[in-house]
Scaffold this active site. Structure first.
Site, short mmCIF file in Angstrom:
data_model
loop_
_atom_site.label_atom_id
_atom_site.label_comp_id
_atom_site.label_asym_id
_atom_site.label_seq_id
_atom_site.Cartn_x
_atom_site.Cartn_y
_atom_site.Cartn_z
N HIS A 8 0.83 -1.20 0.00
CA HIS A 8 0.00 0.00 0.00
C HIS A 8 0.87 1.25 0.00
CE1 HIS A 8 -0.07 1.38 4.44
NE2 HIS A 8 0.97 0.60 4.28
N CYS A 65 3.92 5.25 5.61
CA CYS A 65 3.99 4.04 6.44
C CYS A 65 5.43 3.54 6.51
CB CYS A 65 3.09 2.96 5.85
SG CYS A 65 3.05 1.43 6.81
N GLN A 83 -6.89 -2.42 10.28
CA GLN A 83 -8.11 -1.64 10.49
C GLN A 83 -9.17 -2.14 9.50
OE1 GLN A 83 -7.40 2.70 10.90
NE2 GLN A 83 -5.24 2.12 10.99
N SER A 106 -5.60 5.83 10.10
CA SER A 106 -4.19 6.15 9.84
C SER A 106 -4.01 7.22 8.77
CB SER A 106 -3.43 4.90 9.41
OG SER A 106 -3.42 3.96 10.45
N HIS A 109 -5.23 5.59 1.79
CA HIS A 109 -4.36 4.59 1.18
C HIS A 109 -4.84 4.24 -0.22
CE1 HIS A 109 -3.60 2.92 5.43
NE2 HIS A 109 -4.77 3.49 5.56
#
Length: 115
Positions: A8, A65, A83, A106, A109
């Site tokens: 991702h 990330c 998640q 977060s 994505h």
């Protein structure tokens, strides 16, 4: 299917649960970035990938990330490990398919399912 593997690209924004990353340890840029701006960044990355750019190279340079160092590769994971919106999006993809924009706590994505 018990596990999937995905890569991702994450773009954090001022609403992200942790407004810092390996690229921006103090969160100076992330705290200024709106969710809309983060989505626009992802759209640019998607366009570049569709145009032939290398996913892993974009992830290594641009993803917020820690998986960026592995080209965004998160390895294998199962239900309950990520998640829920991220997990649901990944499991819905076919191998090799890229998601649309996925919103989690977060950040935002794009996800590519690898296995």
């Amino acid at each position: 299917m018990s596990q999937v593997r995905a890569t991702h690209i994450l773009v954090k924004h001022q609403g992200s649960r942790r407004a810092a990353s390996w690229k921006d340890p103090d969160g100076d840029q992330i705290k200024k970035r709106t969710k809309e701006q983060a989505i626009e960044q992802l759209k640019k990355f998607m366009g570049a990938i569709e145009g032939g750019a290398d996913w892993a190279q974009i992830a290594e340079k641009e993803s917020d990330c820690g998986s960026a160092k592995q080209g965004g590769d998160l390895g294998f994971f199962g239900r309950g490990d990520m998640q829920k919106p991220f997990e649901d999006a990944t499991y819905a993809l076919e191998v090799g398919q890229i998601s649309g924009i996925v919103d989690t706590d977060s950040g935002v994505h794009i996800i590519k399912r690898l296995a």
